[in-house]
Scaffold this active site. Structure first.
Site, PDB file in Angstrom:
ATOM      1  N   GLU A  43      38.377  32.477  -5.458  1.00  0.00           N
ATOM      2  CA  GLU A  43      38.339  31.004  -5.508  1.00  0.00           C
ATOM      3  C   GLU A  43      38.352  30.414  -6.918  1.00  0.00           C
ATOM      4  O   GLU A  43      39.025  29.417  -7.180  1.00  0.00           O
ATOM      5  CB  GLU A  43      37.155  30.459  -4.708  1.00  0.00           C
ATOM      6  CG  GLU A  43      37.332  30.544  -3.187  1.00  0.00           C
ATOM      7  CD  GLU A  43      37.119  31.936  -2.611  1.00  0.00           C
ATOM      8  OE1 GLU A  43      36.603  32.828  -3.337  1.00  0.00           O
ATOM      9  OE2 GLU A  43      37.463  32.157  -1.430  1.00  0.00           O
ATOM     10  N   ASP A 102      34.029  24.675   3.795  1.00  0.00           N
ATOM     11  CA  ASP A 102      35.104  24.714   2.792  1.00  0.00           C
ATOM     12  C   ASP A 102      36.529  24.402   3.239  1.00  0.00           C
ATOM     13  O   ASP A 102      37.090  23.356   2.920  1.00  0.00           O
ATOM     14  CB  ASP A 102      35.065  26.054   2.021  1.00  0.00           C
ATOM     15  CG  ASP A 102      34.930  27.283   2.921  1.00  0.00           C
ATOM     16  OD1 ASP A 102      35.209  27.184   4.112  1.00  0.00           O
ATOM     17  OD2 ASP A 102      34.541  28.346   2.402  1.00  0.00           O
ATOM     18  N   ARG A 144      44.934  35.102   7.819  1.00  0.00           N
ATOM     19  CA  ARG A 144      45.456  36.332   7.200  1.00  0.00           C
ATOM     20  C   ARG A 144      46.791  36.751   7.812  1.00  0.00           C
ATOM     21  O   ARG A 144      47.736  37.054   7.091  1.00  0.00           O
ATOM     22  CB  ARG A 144      44.442  37.468   7.335  1.00  0.00           C
ATOM     23  CG  ARG A 144      43.108  37.123   6.698  1.00  0.00           C
ATOM     24  CD  ARG A 144      42.233  38.343   6.515  1.00  0.00           C
ATOM     25  NE  ARG A 144      40.832  37.951   6.355  1.00  0.00           N
ATOM     26  CZ  ARG A 144      39.961  38.557   5.551  1.00  0.00           C
ATOM     27  NH1 ARG A 144      40.325  39.570   4.817  1.00  0.00           N
ATOM     28  NH2 ARG A 144      38.711  38.157   5.488  1.00  0.00           N
ATOM     29  N   THR A 204      44.768  28.426   2.684  1.00  0.00           N
ATOM     30  CA  THR A 204      43.469  28.883   2.169  1.00  0.00           C
ATOM     31  C   THR A 204      43.485  30.370   1.830  1.00  0.00           C
ATOM     32  O   THR A 204      42.628  30.852   1.111  1.00  0.00           O
ATOM     33  CB  THR A 204      42.342  28.558   3.175  1.00  0.00           C
ATOM     34  OG1 THR A 204      41.092  28.728   2.515  1.00  0.00           O
ATOM     35  CG2 THR A 204      42.407  29.463   4.400  1.00  0.00           C
ATOM     36  N   GLU A 221      40.215  34.075  11.206  1.00  0.00           N
ATOM     37  CA  GLU A 221      40.723  35.112  10.300  1.00  0.00           C
ATOM     38  C   GLU A 221      42.125  35.554  10.702  1.00  0.00           C
ATOM     39  O   GLU A 221      42.974  35.819   9.851  1.00  0.00           O
ATOM     40  CB  GLU A 221      39.804  36.340  10.299  1.00  0.00           C
ATOM     41  CG  GLU A 221      38.372  36.065   9.871  1.00  0.00           C
ATOM     42  CD  GLU A 221      38.200  35.914   8.365  1.00  0.00           C
ATOM     43  OE1 GLU A 221      39.207  36.017   7.630  1.00  0.00           O
ATOM     44  OE2 GLU A 221      37.056  35.673   7.940  1.00  0.00           O
TER      45      GLU A 221
END
Ligand SMILES: *[C@@H]1O[C@H](CO)[C@@H](O)[C@H](O)[C@H]1NC(C)=O
Ligand SMILES: *[C@@H]1O[C@H](CO)[C@@H](O)[C@H](O)[C@H]1NC(C)=O
Ligand SMILES: *[C@@H]1O[C@H](CO)[C@@H](O)[C@H](O)[C@H]1NC(C)=O
Ligand SMILES: *[C@@H]1O[C@H](CO)[C@@H](O)[C@H](O)[C@H]1NC(C)=O
Length: 551
Positions: free
Chosen positions: A445, A298, A161, A536, A157
């Site tokens: 998504e 994913d 981010r 992503t 993360e």
């Protein structure tokens, strides 16, 4: 952003009311070619040169003035929505990780460094909010990444981010402060990669550099959490001319290629390119036989194709592995539902489970982009089919919002239906699927895939669908001071007069959901897919620096 979840736990849930059917078998063949040589030699110069001539975006020059007028009006509406959300964040939680919209107070979820602030920088820039961007910039300059806020850092993360957000802000503005911050933070993360296989720990004590697993004392991780660094780290290596980051991130490719992909328990075959999601990083072994393109898997798959594109087509291994994975997905990982739609599912060894979480909605977008790059019509039509199925989950609802996860019933597998509860059967009769997790948490998504499809085909139906979703967000998720999730997508707030709130407004809502919505309606050369590659977390990284294999 894609998410991770324990595949083993998900499997129990599936088995509890699950059904079984054998997947087809394939011999375990592996053909990975064109290895990239980090010292500069491309094994395949002709192929690379041909690829570099290609453009992927649709030519929008013949857009009608009426279409343009509507599109620009919608872009302005999205921008107002963003400003509404941003002003709530500014008033009650400026500089904090998240705004707790309901209680009007800051929430510390990501070490207190300001996840929303950093994640949203590129959105501020792209929406043309210059003053807001510069104000945020001055807050970012003061972040002290050495102070971990008393929390362990979640390595995955933190990368997607924070590092991604800082890099994109640097790309767009050219302000080197962002790059320095990205380097500072990444250097703090590097000790996480100090493991036998060079794969990162899930959690890191920023102060001591000691890594750990999310399950205390363990060494488990998953594909997404070890395989979602390649883009950010590649670009960081380019910008700093230091290969260390790239090499650390690429370890995951080497590690996977050295291991057998998905194998049926007790069977003697493998599914090439499909890897179980659960991995023990110390033992170097997969710990389940469950392979999935949704949460937990994913973005590992996503980054295979996108890092290849970002590397100016030099990282052949990534593309070859992606190609192999897509063929297996097409062959074993999807099934047609009773409503005639092609959904992705969940594999466990030889078994297929008709279950799809909302994270799988990233697949059509990335696949459509990759199909255009490699010139594959069959992959493109697979992307279109998967998007039809993914969109139905939103479009069938009165809210126009999609459930976090659904089950579907396969055509020709009557037990899928027979084994369901009567409530679930009624949902299948009505919608074509079961709302396994009926909430919507402002996730991007599906909107992301609509964005790719619109930019690649020019078909306005994709933009119209995104607009319908935005209307659904306005009706169901907008409350005083901001936006929150909604608990049941099958009930529209405008019918009941009640907002059934899920009190969650994660940074990806500002970074991804708003950005993709805006970009669908903005002028199409805004962050063109020919010049930029989105991480992503929807952070655009520039393809402007041609890569010759050296940093
Ligand atoms: C990091 O490690 C130090 C030293 O063991 C410890 O005092 C501190 O509490 C740890 N930080 C977190 C967030 O656990
Ligand atoms: C490259 O980056 C690594 C990781 O931060 C660092 O240890 C190393 O000193 C850097 N190398 C150079 C030449 O700057
Ligand atoms: C292994 O594969 C071969 C060839 O496909 C097949 O004939 C054989 O029955 C398989 N053995 C097992 C134990 O599944
Ligand atoms: C993908 O794999 C198939 C089958 O091996 C091959 O025919 C095709 O050329 C590959 N595509 C790319 C872009 O490598």
């Amino acid at each position: 952003m894609k998410m991770q979840l324990a595949a083993a736990g998900l499997l129990c849930l599936l088995l509890a009311n699950g059904t079984h059917a054998a997947a087809a078998r394939s011999p375990g063949s592996r053909a990975i070619s064109g290895l990239y040589d980090r010292h500069g030699a491309s094994a395949n110069a002709a192929r690379v040169n041909a690829l570099r001539q290609r453009t992927v975006q649709h030519d929008f020059s013949d857009e009608s003035s009426e279409d343009k007028r509507i599109r620009r009006q919608r872009a302005e509406a999205i921008k107002s929505g963003f400003l509404y959300a941003w002003s709530g964040y500014k008033q009650y939680a400026y500089g904090a990780d998240e705004l707790d919209v309901v209680n009007k107070r800051p929430r510390t979820t990501r070490n207190g460094w300001g996840a929303t602030l950093v994640d949203a920088l590129d959105t501020l820039w792209i929406l043309g909010l210059e003053d807001e961007f510069h104000e945020a910039r001055n807050m970012v300059a003061k972040i002290d990444f050495h102070n971990d806020g008393g929390q362990l850092a979640k390595v995955f993360e933190t990368n997607i981010r924070y590092v991604g957000g800082l890099l994109a802000a640097h790309e767009l503005s050219g302000d080197r402060m962002f790059l320095q911050k990205a380097v500072e933070l990444t250097d703090l993360l590097m000790p996480a990669f100090n493991t036998p296989l060079g794969l990162p720990w899930q959690m890191l004590n920023i102060t001591t550099g000691v890594g750990s697993s999310e399950s205390p004392g363990g060494s488990s991780t998953n594909l997404a959490e070890i395989g979602t660094f390649q883009m950010e780290f590649f670009r960081l290596s380019q910008l700093t001319r230091n290969a260390t980051y790239h090499e650390a991130a690429q370890n995951v490719i080497t590690t996977m290629l050295a291991r057998n992909p998905l194998q049926a328990p007790g069977g003697n075959y493998t599914i090439p390119g499909m890897y179980p999601t659960d991995f023990d990083m110390l033992a170097g072994k997969f710990t389940s036989s469950a392979a999935y393109w949704g949460g937990g898997g994913d973005s590992f798959y996503e980054y295979l194709a996108k890092t290849w594109y970002l590397s100016d087509f030099m990282l052949h291994r990534n593309l070859d592995l992606w190609n192999e994975s897509i063929q297996s997905l097409a062959k074993y990982g999807v099934a047609t539902s009773t409503s005639g739609l092609l959904f992705p599912g969940f594999l466990d060894g030889s078994k297929f489970y008709p279950y799809a979480d909302t994270f799988t909605n990233f697949i059509p977008g990335t696949l459509a982009l990759a199909s255009k790059l490699v010139g594959s019509d069959s992959y493109f039509s697979l992307a279109e089919d998967l998007l039809e199925a993914g969109y139905s989950v939103f479009g069938e609802m009165p809210t126009s919002l999609g459930a976090e996860a659904i089950r579907f019933v396969r055509k020709n597998v009557p037990t899928d239906y027979q084994l369901l509860s009567s409530t679930a059967q009624a949902q299948v009769d009505k919608y074509g699927f079961v709302l396994s997790r009926p909430y919507y948490m402002l996730r991007p998504e599906l909107i992301e895939s609509l964005f790719y499809m619109y930019r690649l085909t020019g078909k306005t139906i994709y933009a119209d669908r995104a607009w319908a979703i935005w209307q659904g967000i306005q009706r169901n998720c907008r409350i005083a001071n901001g936006y929150v999730g909604t608990a049941d997508v099958s009930v529209d707030a405008s019918d009941t007069g009640i907002h059934n709130i899920v009190d969650s407004t994660e940074s990806f809502f500002y970074a991804e959901t708003f950005l993709y919505l805006y970009l669908i309606f903005a002028d199409q050369d805004t962050i063109s897919l020919d010049d930029w590659v989105f991480t992503t977390e929807a952070h655009p990284l520039s393809r402007a620096n041609a890569f010759d294999g050296t940093f």
